[in-house]
Design an enzyme around this catalytic site. Structure first.
Site, PDB file in Angstrom:
ATOM      1  CE  LYS A  98      -3.300   2.587   2.865  1.00 50.61           C
ATOM      2  NZ  LYS A  98      -4.225   2.582   4.028  1.00 50.61           N
TER       3      LYS A  98
ATOM      4  CG  ASP B  72      -5.638   7.743   4.524  1.00 48.86           C
ATOM      5  OD1 ASP B  72      -6.551   8.404   3.979  1.00 48.86           O
ATOM      6  OD2 ASP B  72      -5.842   6.681   5.162  1.00 48.86           O
TER       7      ASP B  72
ATOM      8  CE  LYS C 168      -6.779   8.408   7.967  1.00 50.62           C
ATOM      9  NZ  LYS C 168      -7.448   7.316   8.688  1.00 50.62           N
TER      10      LYS C 168
ATOM     11  CG  ASP D  41      -1.949   5.141   4.905  1.00 55.65           C
ATOM     12  OD1 ASP D  41      -1.790   4.127   5.597  1.00 55.65           O
ATOM     13  OD2 ASP D  41      -3.032   5.426   4.349  1.00 55.65           O
TER      14      ASP D  41
ATOM     15  CG  ASP E  94     -10.094   7.244   6.427  1.00 57.16           C
ATOM     16  OD1 ASP E  94      -8.999   7.251   5.825  1.00 57.16           O
ATOM     17  OD2 ASP E  94     -10.197   7.378   7.663  1.00 57.16           O
TER      18      ASP E  94
ATOM     19  CD  GLU F 237      -6.707   5.152   2.223  1.00 61.43           C
ATOM     20  OE1 GLU F 237      -7.722   5.159   2.949  1.00 61.43           O
ATOM     21  OE2 GLU F 237      -5.557   4.967   2.670  1.00 61.43           O
TER      22      GLU F 237
ATOM     23  NE  ARG G 202     -10.968  -1.332   3.300  1.00 56.41           N
ATOM     24  CZ  ARG G 202     -11.581  -1.594   4.447  1.00 56.41           C
ATOM     25  NH1 ARG G 202     -12.699  -2.299   4.448  1.00 56.41           N
ATOM     26  NH2 ARG G 202     -11.093  -1.169   5.590  1.00 56.41           N
TER      27      ARG G 202
END
Ligand code: BES
Ligand code: ZN
Ligand code: ZN
Length: 503
Positions: free
Chosen positions: A269, A274, A281, A292, A351, A353, A355
Protein backbone atom coordinates in the site's frame (compact mmCIF):
# COMPACT_ATOMS: atom_id res chain seq x y z
CA UNK A 1 27.82 2.78 8.93
CA UNK A 2 30.83 0.81 7.84
CA UNK A 3 30.62 -2.85 8.88
CA UNK A 4 33.77 -4.93 8.93
CA UNK A 5 34.74 -8.40 10.07
CA UNK A 6 38.25 -9.26 11.12
CA UNK A 7 40.21 -11.75 13.12
CA UNK A 8 41.62 -10.38 16.32
CA UNK A 9 42.22 -10.74 20.01
CA UNK A 10 39.87 -8.94 22.40
CA UNK A 11 42.72 -7.76 24.63
CA UNK A 12 45.03 -6.66 21.83
CA UNK A 13 42.66 -5.14 19.29
CA UNK A 14 42.96 -1.33 19.52
CA UNK A 15 39.22 -0.72 19.93
CA UNK A 16 37.69 2.64 20.78
CA UNK A 17 34.99 0.71 22.64
CA UNK A 18 34.99 -3.05 23.06
CA UNK A 19 31.45 -4.33 23.60
CA UNK A 20 31.00 -7.48 25.68
CA UNK A 21 27.72 -9.25 26.38
CA UNK A 22 26.99 -10.64 29.81
CA UNK A 23 24.25 -13.00 30.96
CA UNK A 24 22.11 -12.34 33.97
CA UNK A 25 23.33 -13.48 37.38
CA UNK A 26 26.35 -15.41 36.14
CA UNK A 27 29.55 -15.05 38.09
CA UNK A 28 31.57 -17.53 36.05
CA UNK A 29 33.37 -15.65 33.27
CA UNK A 30 34.55 -17.13 29.97
CA UNK A 31 38.31 -17.37 29.64
CA UNK A 32 38.56 -14.56 27.12
CA UNK A 33 36.45 -12.25 29.25
CA UNK A 34 38.78 -13.13 32.11
CA UNK A 35 41.62 -11.87 29.94
CA UNK A 36 39.84 -8.53 29.47
CA UNK A 37 39.25 -8.45 33.21
CA UNK A 38 42.99 -8.73 33.88
CA UNK A 39 43.48 -5.75 31.60
CA UNK A 40 40.97 -3.88 33.74
CA UNK A 41 42.59 -4.92 37.02
CA UNK A 42 39.58 -7.03 37.98
CA UNK A 43 36.92 -4.37 37.50
CA UNK A 44 34.57 -6.70 35.61
CA UNK A 45 34.56 -9.18 38.47
CA UNK A 46 33.97 -6.37 40.95
CA UNK A 47 31.05 -5.06 38.91
CA UNK A 48 29.54 -8.51 39.10
CA UNK A 49 30.09 -9.10 42.81
CA UNK A 50 28.77 -5.68 43.76
CA UNK A 51 25.80 -6.34 41.46
CA UNK A 52 26.48 -3.10 39.65
CA UNK A 53 26.32 -5.16 36.51
CA UNK A 54 23.80 -7.97 36.79
CA UNK A 55 23.49 -8.73 33.11
CA UNK A 56 19.80 -7.86 32.91
CA UNK A 57 18.66 -7.40 29.33
CA UNK A 58 19.77 -4.01 27.98
CA UNK A 59 21.64 -3.02 31.13
CA UNK A 60 24.93 -1.24 30.35
CA UNK A 61 28.10 -0.31 32.23
CA UNK A 62 30.98 1.51 30.58
CA UNK A 63 34.50 1.31 32.02
CA UNK A 64 37.76 2.92 30.93
CA UNK A 65 40.88 0.83 30.60
CA UNK A 66 44.17 2.01 32.07
CA UNK A 67 45.57 3.93 29.11
CA UNK A 68 48.99 2.35 29.07
CA UNK A 69 47.52 -0.52 27.06
CA UNK A 70 47.28 -0.67 23.32
CA UNK A 71 44.13 -2.82 23.44
CA UNK A 72 40.62 -1.44 23.99
CA UNK A 73 40.33 2.10 25.33
CA UNK A 74 36.95 1.44 26.88
CA UNK A 75 34.88 -1.64 27.59
CA UNK A 76 31.09 -1.59 27.43
CA UNK A 77 29.22 -4.36 29.18
CA UNK A 78 25.73 -5.00 27.90
CA UNK A 79 23.22 -7.33 29.51
CA UNK A 80 21.66 -10.18 27.55
CA UNK A 81 19.26 -11.45 30.21
CA UNK A 82 19.23 -15.10 31.29
CA UNK A 83 21.36 -17.45 29.21
CA UNK A 84 18.50 -19.90 28.77
CA UNK A 85 16.18 -17.17 27.50
CA UNK A 86 18.46 -15.60 24.91
CA UNK A 87 16.86 -15.05 21.48
CA UNK A 88 18.04 -13.41 18.29
CA UNK A 89 15.85 -10.45 19.09
CA UNK A 90 17.51 -10.03 22.48
CA UNK A 91 20.86 -9.97 20.70
CA UNK A 92 19.46 -7.33 18.32
CA UNK A 93 18.19 -5.32 21.29
CA UNK A 94 21.43 -5.55 23.22
CA UNK A 95 23.39 -4.23 20.23
CA UNK A 96 20.83 -1.45 19.73
CA UNK A 97 21.31 -0.47 23.35
CA UNK A 98 25.10 -0.76 23.08
CA UNK A 99 25.44 1.43 20.00
CA UNK A 100 23.35 4.15 21.63
CA UNK A 101 25.55 4.04 24.72
CA UNK A 102 28.69 4.20 22.57
CA UNK A 103 27.30 7.18 20.75
CA UNK A 104 26.41 8.93 24.00
CA UNK A 105 29.99 8.43 25.13
CA UNK A 106 31.11 10.35 22.06
CA UNK A 107 32.85 7.38 20.45
CA UNK A 108 32.54 6.76 16.71
CA UNK A 109 33.36 3.09 16.47
CA UNK A 110 32.79 -0.13 18.33
CA UNK A 111 34.35 -3.56 18.26
CA UNK A 112 32.45 -6.63 19.30
CA UNK A 113 33.03 -10.38 19.36
CA UNK A 114 30.03 -12.73 19.01
CA UNK A 115 27.78 -11.28 21.68
CA UNK A 116 27.33 -13.77 24.49
CA UNK A 117 29.71 -16.20 22.78
CA UNK A 118 28.60 -19.19 20.74
CA UNK A 119 25.19 -20.32 21.86
CA UNK A 120 23.25 -23.49 21.29
CA UNK A 121 20.10 -21.46 20.63
CA UNK A 122 21.00 -20.29 17.12
CA UNK A 123 23.56 -20.37 14.34
CA UNK A 124 26.52 -17.97 14.48
CA UNK A 125 25.54 -16.59 11.04
CA UNK A 126 22.12 -15.57 12.34
CA UNK A 127 23.69 -14.20 15.50
CA UNK A 128 26.09 -12.01 13.50
CA UNK A 129 23.22 -10.89 11.27
CA UNK A 130 21.11 -9.88 14.28
CA UNK A 131 24.07 -8.05 15.85
CA UNK A 132 24.63 -5.96 12.75
CA UNK A 133 20.91 -5.24 12.36
CA UNK A 134 20.64 -4.11 15.98
CA UNK A 135 23.66 -1.86 15.62
CA UNK A 136 22.56 -0.19 12.37
CA UNK A 137 19.03 0.33 13.66
CA UNK A 138 19.97 1.49 17.16
CA UNK A 139 22.24 4.03 15.49
CA UNK A 140 19.46 5.25 13.17
CA UNK A 141 18.33 8.88 13.39
CA UNK A 142 16.44 11.00 10.91
CA UNK A 143 18.18 14.37 10.79
CA UNK A 144 17.55 15.32 7.17
CA UNK A 145 15.67 18.52 7.94
CA UNK A 146 17.63 19.70 10.96
CA UNK A 147 19.69 22.71 9.93
CA UNK A 148 21.78 22.40 13.06
CA UNK A 149 22.47 18.85 14.16
CA UNK A 150 25.79 19.75 15.78
CA UNK A 151 24.54 19.56 19.35
CA UNK A 152 23.55 15.91 18.87
CA UNK A 153 26.06 13.11 19.49
CA UNK A 154 27.54 12.02 16.16
CA UNK A 155 26.47 8.72 14.67
CA UNK A 156 28.74 5.74 15.18
CA UNK A 157 30.68 5.25 11.94
CA UNK A 158 32.30 1.83 12.17
CA UNK A 159 31.32 -1.54 13.61
CA UNK A 160 34.00 -4.21 13.74
CA UNK A 161 32.89 -7.77 14.32
CA UNK A 162 35.77 -9.61 15.86
CA UNK A 163 36.40 -13.23 14.93
CA UNK A 164 38.28 -14.67 17.87
CA UNK A 165 39.62 -17.47 15.69
CA UNK A 166 40.03 -17.79 11.93
CA UNK A 167 37.44 -20.54 11.58
CA UNK A 168 34.73 -18.04 12.57
CA UNK A 169 35.57 -15.68 9.73
CA UNK A 170 33.42 -17.07 6.87
CA UNK A 171 30.36 -17.48 9.11
CA UNK A 172 30.63 -14.01 10.57
CA UNK A 173 31.22 -12.48 7.15
CA UNK A 174 28.12 -14.12 5.71
CA UNK A 175 26.01 -13.04 8.69
CA UNK A 176 27.42 -9.52 8.68
CA UNK A 177 26.65 -9.04 4.99
CA UNK A 178 23.06 -10.19 5.48
CA UNK A 179 22.74 -8.02 8.57
CA UNK A 180 24.06 -4.99 6.75
CA UNK A 181 21.69 -5.43 3.83
CA UNK A 182 18.64 -6.16 5.96
CA UNK A 183 19.44 -3.47 8.55
CA UNK A 184 19.82 -0.96 5.75
CA UNK A 185 16.53 -2.13 4.25
CA UNK A 186 14.73 -1.23 7.48
CA UNK A 187 16.61 2.07 7.75
CA UNK A 188 15.63 2.88 4.16
CA UNK A 189 11.96 2.26 4.97
CA UNK A 190 12.26 4.54 8.00
CA UNK A 191 13.79 7.27 5.85
CA UNK A 192 11.03 7.05 3.24
CA UNK A 193 8.37 7.18 5.96
CA UNK A 194 10.03 10.02 7.87
CA UNK A 195 10.10 12.31 4.85
CA UNK A 196 6.96 14.44 4.90
CA UNK A 197 4.19 13.98 2.36
CA UNK A 198 5.05 17.22 0.54
CA UNK A 199 8.33 15.57 -0.40
CA UNK A 200 7.45 11.87 -0.55
CA UNK A 201 4.83 12.18 -3.29
CA UNK A 202 3.96 9.42 -5.76
CA UNK A 203 6.37 11.08 -8.22
CA UNK A 204 9.16 10.93 -5.63
CA UNK A 205 8.38 7.25 -4.99
CA UNK A 206 8.98 6.73 -8.71
CA UNK A 207 12.38 8.43 -8.32
CA UNK A 208 13.19 6.05 -5.48
CA UNK A 209 12.08 3.09 -7.60
CA UNK A 210 14.47 4.31 -10.31
CA UNK A 211 17.31 4.13 -7.80
CA UNK A 212 16.29 0.60 -6.81
CA UNK A 213 16.21 -0.32 -10.51
CA UNK A 214 19.92 0.52 -10.69
CA UNK A 215 20.59 -2.74 -8.85
CA UNK A 216 21.66 -5.63 -11.02
CA UNK A 217 18.74 -7.69 -12.35
CA UNK A 218 16.04 -5.12 -11.55
CA UNK A 219 13.73 -3.54 -14.15
CA UNK A 220 11.19 -0.79 -13.62
CA UNK A 221 7.84 -0.12 -15.27
CA UNK A 222 5.72 2.87 -14.29
CA UNK A 223 2.15 3.17 -15.48
CA UNK A 224 0.91 6.76 -15.58
CA UNK A 225 -2.70 7.89 -15.53
CA UNK A 226 -3.39 7.28 -19.21
CA UNK A 227 -2.14 3.72 -18.95
CA UNK A 228 -4.04 3.16 -15.71
CA UNK A 229 -7.19 4.35 -17.49
CA UNK A 230 -6.56 2.10 -20.45
CA UNK A 231 -6.22 -0.92 -18.17
CA UNK A 232 -9.20 0.13 -16.05
CA UNK A 233 -7.57 0.59 -12.67
CA UNK A 234 -10.69 2.07 -11.14
CA UNK A 235 -9.53 1.64 -7.55
CA UNK A 236 -6.28 3.56 -7.88
CA UNK A 237 -7.79 6.17 -10.20
CA UNK A 238 -10.76 6.64 -7.90
CA UNK A 239 -8.63 7.26 -4.81
CA UNK A 240 -6.35 9.68 -6.65
CA UNK A 241 -9.18 11.83 -8.03
CA UNK A 242 -9.20 14.19 -5.06
CA UNK A 243 -5.47 14.89 -5.28
CA UNK A 244 -3.37 17.24 -7.39
CA UNK A 245 -0.58 14.63 -7.46
CA UNK A 246 -0.99 12.12 -10.28
CA UNK A 247 -1.12 8.47 -9.22
CA UNK A 248 1.68 6.12 -10.29
CA UNK A 249 1.44 2.38 -10.66
CA UNK A 250 4.98 1.13 -10.09
CA UNK A 251 6.25 -2.35 -10.98
CA UNK A 252 9.77 -3.52 -10.12
CA UNK A 253 10.91 -6.85 -11.49
CA UNK A 254 13.94 -8.66 -10.17
CA UNK A 255 15.11 -11.68 -12.14
CA UNK A 256 17.34 -13.96 -10.14
CA UNK A 257 16.20 -17.30 -11.53
CA UNK A 258 15.16 -18.94 -14.80
CA UNK A 259 12.36 -17.18 -16.71
CA UNK A 260 9.95 -20.09 -16.33
CA UNK A 261 10.07 -19.88 -12.52
CA UNK A 262 6.92 -18.17 -11.28
CA UNK A 263 7.71 -15.05 -9.28
CA UNK A 264 6.96 -14.14 -5.71
CA UNK A 265 4.92 -10.94 -5.89
CA UNK A 266 4.95 -8.30 -3.17
CA UNK A 267 2.25 -5.62 -3.19
CA UNK A 268 2.61 -2.61 -0.88
CA UNK A 269 0.00 0.00 0.00
CA UNK A 270 1.58 3.27 -1.12
CA UNK A 271 -0.75 6.05 -0.01
CA UNK A 272 1.72 8.92 0.39
CA UNK A 273 -0.79 10.84 2.48
CA UNK A 274 -4.13 9.65 3.80
CA UNK A 275 -6.33 12.57 4.79
CA UNK A 276 -9.33 10.26 4.63
CA UNK A 277 -10.65 12.07 1.54
CA UNK A 278 -14.23 13.34 1.74
CA UNK A 279 -14.65 11.07 4.79
CA UNK A 280 -12.01 13.33 6.34
CA UNK A 281 -9.98 12.12 9.31
CA UNK A 282 -9.87 14.07 12.59
CA UNK A 283 -6.90 16.46 12.86
CA UNK A 284 -5.27 14.74 15.81
CA UNK A 285 -2.31 12.59 14.69
CA UNK A 286 -3.20 13.10 11.04
CA UNK A 287 0.45 13.95 10.37
CA UNK A 288 1.25 10.28 10.97
CA UNK A 289 -0.63 9.50 7.77
CA UNK A 290 2.50 10.50 5.86
CA UNK A 291 3.57 6.96 6.73
CA UNK A 292 0.58 5.39 4.96
CA UNK A 293 3.06 4.40 2.26
CA UNK A 294 5.03 2.13 4.59
CA UNK A 295 3.93 -1.01 2.74
CA UNK A 296 5.22 0.35 -0.56
CA UNK A 297 8.47 1.50 1.05
CA UNK A 298 8.95 -2.03 2.33
CA UNK A 299 8.43 -3.49 -1.09
CA UNK A 300 11.05 -1.10 -2.51
CA UNK A 301 13.50 -1.94 0.26
CA UNK A 302 12.93 -5.68 -0.10
CA UNK A 303 13.45 -5.71 -3.85
CA UNK A 304 16.64 -3.71 -3.40
CA UNK A 305 17.88 -6.06 -0.67
CA UNK A 306 16.99 -9.22 -2.62
CA UNK A 307 18.92 -7.89 -5.62
CA UNK A 308 21.91 -6.96 -3.46
CA UNK A 309 21.96 -10.46 -1.99
CA UNK A 310 21.53 -11.87 -5.52
CA UNK A 311 18.81 -14.19 -4.26
CA UNK A 312 18.14 -16.99 -6.76
CA UNK A 313 14.45 -16.28 -7.31
CA UNK A 314 12.14 -14.13 -9.39
CA UNK A 315 10.48 -11.30 -7.57
CA UNK A 316 8.02 -8.59 -8.54
CA UNK A 317 7.26 -5.58 -6.38
CA UNK A 318 4.06 -3.64 -7.02
CA UNK A 319 3.34 -0.17 -5.62
CA UNK A 320 0.05 1.52 -6.39
CA UNK A 321 1.06 5.04 -5.31
CA UNK A 322 -1.32 7.95 -4.67
CA UNK A 323 -2.49 10.51 -2.16
CA UNK A 324 -5.96 10.30 -0.63
CA UNK A 325 -7.26 13.89 -0.63
CA UNK A 326 -10.64 15.62 -0.50
CA UNK A 327 -10.29 17.76 -3.66
CA UNK A 328 -13.21 18.96 -5.75
CA UNK A 329 -13.02 15.98 -8.04
CA UNK A 330 -12.65 13.49 -5.17
CA UNK A 331 -14.74 10.33 -4.98
CA UNK A 332 -17.76 10.66 -2.73
CA UNK A 333 -19.53 8.20 -0.46
CA UNK A 334 -21.93 6.28 -2.66
CA UNK A 335 -19.75 6.41 -5.77
CA UNK A 336 -19.27 3.11 -7.55
CA UNK A 337 -15.90 2.14 -9.00
CA UNK A 338 -15.13 -0.54 -11.56
CA UNK A 339 -11.88 -2.16 -10.50
CA UNK A 340 -9.09 -3.64 -12.64
CA UNK A 341 -10.48 -7.12 -12.00
CA UNK A 342 -13.85 -6.03 -13.43
CA UNK A 343 -15.63 -6.19 -10.08
CA UNK A 344 -17.61 -3.15 -8.90
CA UNK A 345 -17.27 -1.50 -5.50
CA UNK A 346 -19.56 0.93 -3.75
CA UNK A 347 -17.42 3.39 -1.82
CA UNK A 348 -19.23 4.02 1.44
CA UNK A 349 -16.26 5.55 3.16
CA UNK A 350 -13.45 7.24 1.23
CA UNK A 351 -11.09 6.65 4.17
CA UNK A 352 -11.11 2.94 3.43
CA UNK A 353 -8.90 3.71 0.43
CA UNK A 354 -6.06 1.27 1.04
CA UNK A 355 -8.13 -1.71 -0.02
CA UNK A 356 -9.20 0.11 -3.19
CA UNK A 357 -5.65 0.71 -4.40
CA UNK A 358 -4.49 -2.72 -3.21
CA UNK A 359 -7.32 -4.43 -5.06
CA UNK A 360 -5.87 -3.16 -8.34
CA UNK A 361 -2.35 -4.09 -7.25
CA UNK A 362 -3.50 -7.61 -6.39
CA UNK A 363 -5.47 -8.04 -9.63
CA UNK A 364 -2.37 -6.99 -11.56
CA UNK A 365 -0.28 -9.44 -9.51
CA UNK A 366 -2.63 -12.33 -10.34
CA UNK A 367 -2.04 -11.73 -14.06
CA UNK A 368 1.66 -12.47 -13.53
CA UNK A 369 0.79 -16.08 -12.60
CA UNK A 370 2.84 -15.88 -9.40
CA UNK A 371 3.99 -18.61 -7.04
CA UNK A 372 2.45 -16.56 -4.26
CA UNK A 373 1.45 -13.02 -3.35
CA UNK A 374 2.27 -11.17 -0.15
CA UNK A 375 0.73 -7.78 0.47
CA UNK A 376 1.73 -5.40 3.22
CA UNK A 377 -0.33 -2.41 4.25
CA UNK A 378 -1.08 0.11 6.97
CA UNK A 379 -4.66 -0.91 6.40
CA UNK A 380 -6.91 -0.57 9.43
CA UNK A 381 -7.25 1.24 12.72
CA UNK A 382 -8.97 -1.96 13.83
CA UNK A 383 -5.59 -3.72 13.66
CA UNK A 384 -4.32 -1.28 16.24
CA UNK A 385 -7.30 -1.97 18.50
CA UNK A 386 -6.94 -5.74 18.18
CA UNK A 387 -3.19 -6.22 18.39
CA UNK A 388 -1.60 -3.07 19.83
CA UNK A 389 2.00 -2.22 19.10
CA UNK A 390 3.78 -5.53 18.93
CA UNK A 391 2.09 -7.85 16.46
CA UNK A 392 1.50 -7.62 12.73
CA UNK A 393 -1.95 -8.85 11.70
CA UNK A 394 -1.76 -11.79 9.29
CA UNK A 395 -4.58 -13.19 7.18
CA UNK A 396 -4.42 -15.40 4.13
CA UNK A 397 -5.80 -18.28 2.10
CA UNK A 398 -2.95 -20.80 2.30
CA UNK A 399 -1.80 -22.55 5.47
CA UNK A 400 1.66 -23.44 4.26
CA UNK A 401 2.37 -19.88 3.11
CA UNK A 402 1.09 -18.52 6.41
CA UNK A 403 3.43 -20.87 8.28
CA UNK A 404 6.38 -19.64 6.21
CA UNK A 405 5.52 -16.01 6.90
CA UNK A 406 5.07 -16.70 10.60
CA UNK A 407 8.48 -18.38 10.83
CA UNK A 408 10.17 -15.55 8.93
CA UNK A 409 8.56 -13.02 11.26
CA UNK A 410 9.92 -14.80 14.30
CA UNK A 411 13.44 -14.94 12.87
CA UNK A 412 13.32 -11.28 11.88
CA UNK A 413 11.95 -10.07 15.21
CA UNK A 414 8.81 -8.86 13.43
CA UNK A 415 6.16 -11.20 14.69
CA UNK A 416 2.78 -11.80 13.12
CA UNK A 417 -0.49 -12.94 14.66
CA UNK A 418 -3.09 -14.70 12.59
CA UNK A 419 -6.72 -13.60 12.38
CA UNK A 420 -9.51 -15.68 10.80
CA UNK A 421 -10.53 -15.17 7.20
CA UNK A 422 -13.85 -16.97 7.09
CA UNK A 423 -16.27 -16.50 4.21
CA UNK A 424 -19.02 -15.60 6.70
CA UNK A 425 -17.39 -12.22 7.14
CA UNK A 426 -18.18 -11.34 3.54
CA UNK A 427 -21.80 -10.82 4.64
CA UNK A 428 -20.67 -7.53 6.13
CA UNK A 429 -19.34 -6.33 2.78
CA UNK A 430 -22.49 -6.90 0.74
CA UNK A 431 -23.80 -3.88 -1.15
CA UNK A 432 -27.30 -3.27 -2.55
CA UNK A 433 -25.97 -1.64 -5.69
CA UNK A 434 -22.53 -3.13 -6.45
CA UNK A 435 -20.61 -6.41 -6.10
CA UNK A 436 -19.40 -5.28 -2.68
CA UNK A 437 -18.90 -2.20 -0.56
CA UNK A 438 -15.61 -0.96 0.82
CA UNK A 439 -16.48 -1.02 4.53
CA UNK A 440 -17.76 -3.81 6.72
CA UNK A 441 -19.54 -1.94 9.47
CA UNK A 442 -19.00 -2.59 13.15
CA UNK A 443 -16.82 -5.44 14.31
CA UNK A 444 -13.87 -7.29 12.83
CA UNK A 445 -12.51 -4.34 10.87
CA UNK A 446 -9.14 -5.95 10.19
CA UNK A 447 -10.87 -9.09 8.99
CA UNK A 448 -13.42 -7.46 6.71
CA UNK A 449 -10.64 -5.40 5.11
CA UNK A 450 -8.70 -8.59 4.36
CA UNK A 451 -11.91 -10.26 3.20
CA UNK A 452 -12.32 -7.44 0.71
CA UNK A 453 -8.79 -8.01 -0.61
CA UNK A 454 -9.33 -11.76 -0.85
CA UNK A 455 -11.90 -11.17 -3.58
CA UNK A 456 -9.09 -9.91 -5.85
CA UNK A 457 -6.51 -12.67 -5.44
CA UNK A 458 -8.59 -15.52 -6.91
CA UNK A 459 -6.94 -18.80 -5.92
CA UNK A 460 -3.30 -17.72 -5.80
CA UNK A 461 -1.65 -18.53 -2.44
CA UNK A 462 -1.74 -15.19 -0.66
CA UNK A 463 -0.93 -13.61 2.67
CA UNK A 464 -1.96 -10.14 3.79
CA UNK A 465 -0.04 -8.31 6.50
CA UNK A 466 -1.72 -5.44 8.32
CA UNK A 467 1.02 -3.27 9.82
CA UNK A 468 -1.22 -0.39 10.90
CA UNK A 469 -0.44 -0.94 14.58
CA UNK A 470 3.27 -1.57 14.27
CA UNK A 471 4.53 0.84 11.62
CA UNK A 472 4.80 3.75 14.05
CA UNK A 473 6.33 3.50 17.52
CA UNK A 474 5.00 5.67 20.32
CA UNK A 475 8.08 5.07 22.46
CA UNK A 476 11.84 4.70 22.24
CA UNK A 477 12.88 1.04 22.23
CA UNK A 478 16.36 -0.57 22.05
CA UNK A 479 16.63 -0.57 18.26
CA UNK A 480 13.45 1.33 17.37
CA UNK A 481 13.08 5.07 17.88
CA UNK A 482 9.86 7.06 18.19
CA UNK A 483 8.11 7.33 14.83
CA UNK A 484 8.35 5.08 11.76
CA UNK A 485 9.67 1.63 12.65
CA UNK A 486 10.18 0.20 9.16
CA UNK A 487 8.60 -3.04 10.39
CA UNK A 488 7.97 -5.66 7.70
CA UNK A 489 11.01 -5.27 5.47
CA UNK A 490 13.15 -7.68 7.46
CA UNK A 491 10.28 -10.17 7.61
CA UNK A 492 9.83 -10.03 3.83
CA UNK A 493 13.55 -10.42 3.21
CA UNK A 494 13.81 -13.32 5.66
CA UNK A 495 10.84 -14.96 3.94
CA UNK A 496 12.67 -14.73 0.61
CA UNK A 497 15.96 -15.91 2.11
CA UNK A 498 14.23 -18.96 3.56
CA UNK A 499 12.65 -19.77 0.20
CA UNK A 500 16.03 -19.79 -1.47
CA UNK A 501 17.72 -21.88 1.21
CA UNK A 502 19.48 -24.82 -0.38
CA UNK A 503 19.37 -23.28 -3.87
N1 BES B 1 -4.49 4.33 6.74
C1 BES B 1 -5.64 4.03 7.49
C2 BES B 1 -5.39 3.01 8.59
C3 BES B 1 -4.48 3.45 9.70
C4 BES B 1 -5.01 4.05 10.81
C5 BES B 1 -3.14 3.22 9.63
C6 BES B 1 -4.17 4.44 11.82
C7 BES B 1 -2.28 3.59 10.66
C8 BES B 1 -2.81 4.20 11.76
C9 BES B 1 -6.73 3.47 6.58
O1 BES B 1 -6.75 3.93 5.28
C10 BES B 1 -8.04 3.85 7.20
O2 BES B 1 -8.29 5.01 7.31
N2 BES B 1 -8.83 2.86 7.56
C11 BES B 1 -10.10 3.10 8.16
C12 BES B 1 -11.09 2.13 7.55
C13 BES B 1 -12.51 2.36 7.99
C14 BES B 1 -13.02 3.65 7.36
C15 BES B 1 -13.33 1.20 7.56
C16 BES B 1 -10.00 2.85 9.65
O3 BES B 1 -9.37 1.87 10.04
O4 BES B 1 -10.49 3.66 10.41
ZN1 ZN C 1 -7.82 5.78 5.10
ZN1 ZN D 1 -4.87 4.62 4.58
Amino acid sequence: MKIQVKKGDVVKEPAEVLVLGGYEDETQMDAWIDAVDRLLNGQLRTLRTTKEFQGKLNQTVLVHTPNKHRGPRRVLLVGLGKRGEVTLDRVRQAMGTAVKRVRQAGAQSLTVPLLGGNTASFEATDQAQAMVEGTILGNYRFTHYLTNADDQPKAVQVMTLLATDASQLPTLKRGALRGEISGEATAYVRDLCNHPANVMTPARIVEEAKLVAKEKGVRLTVLDRKQQEKLGMGGLLGVSRGSAEPAKFIVLTYSGAAKREPPVVLVGKTVTFDSGGISLKPAENMEQMKADMTGGAEVLATVRAAARLRLPLNLVGILPATENMPGGRAIKPGDILRMLSGKTVEVQNTDAEGRLVLADGLAYAVRLKPACILDVATLTGACMVALGQFAIGMLGNDDSLKAQVKAAGEQAGERVWEMPLWEEYFEQLKSDVADMRNIGGRGGGMITAAMFLSKFVENVPWVHLDIASTDWSQSERPYVGKGPTGIGARLLLQFLLNRTQGK
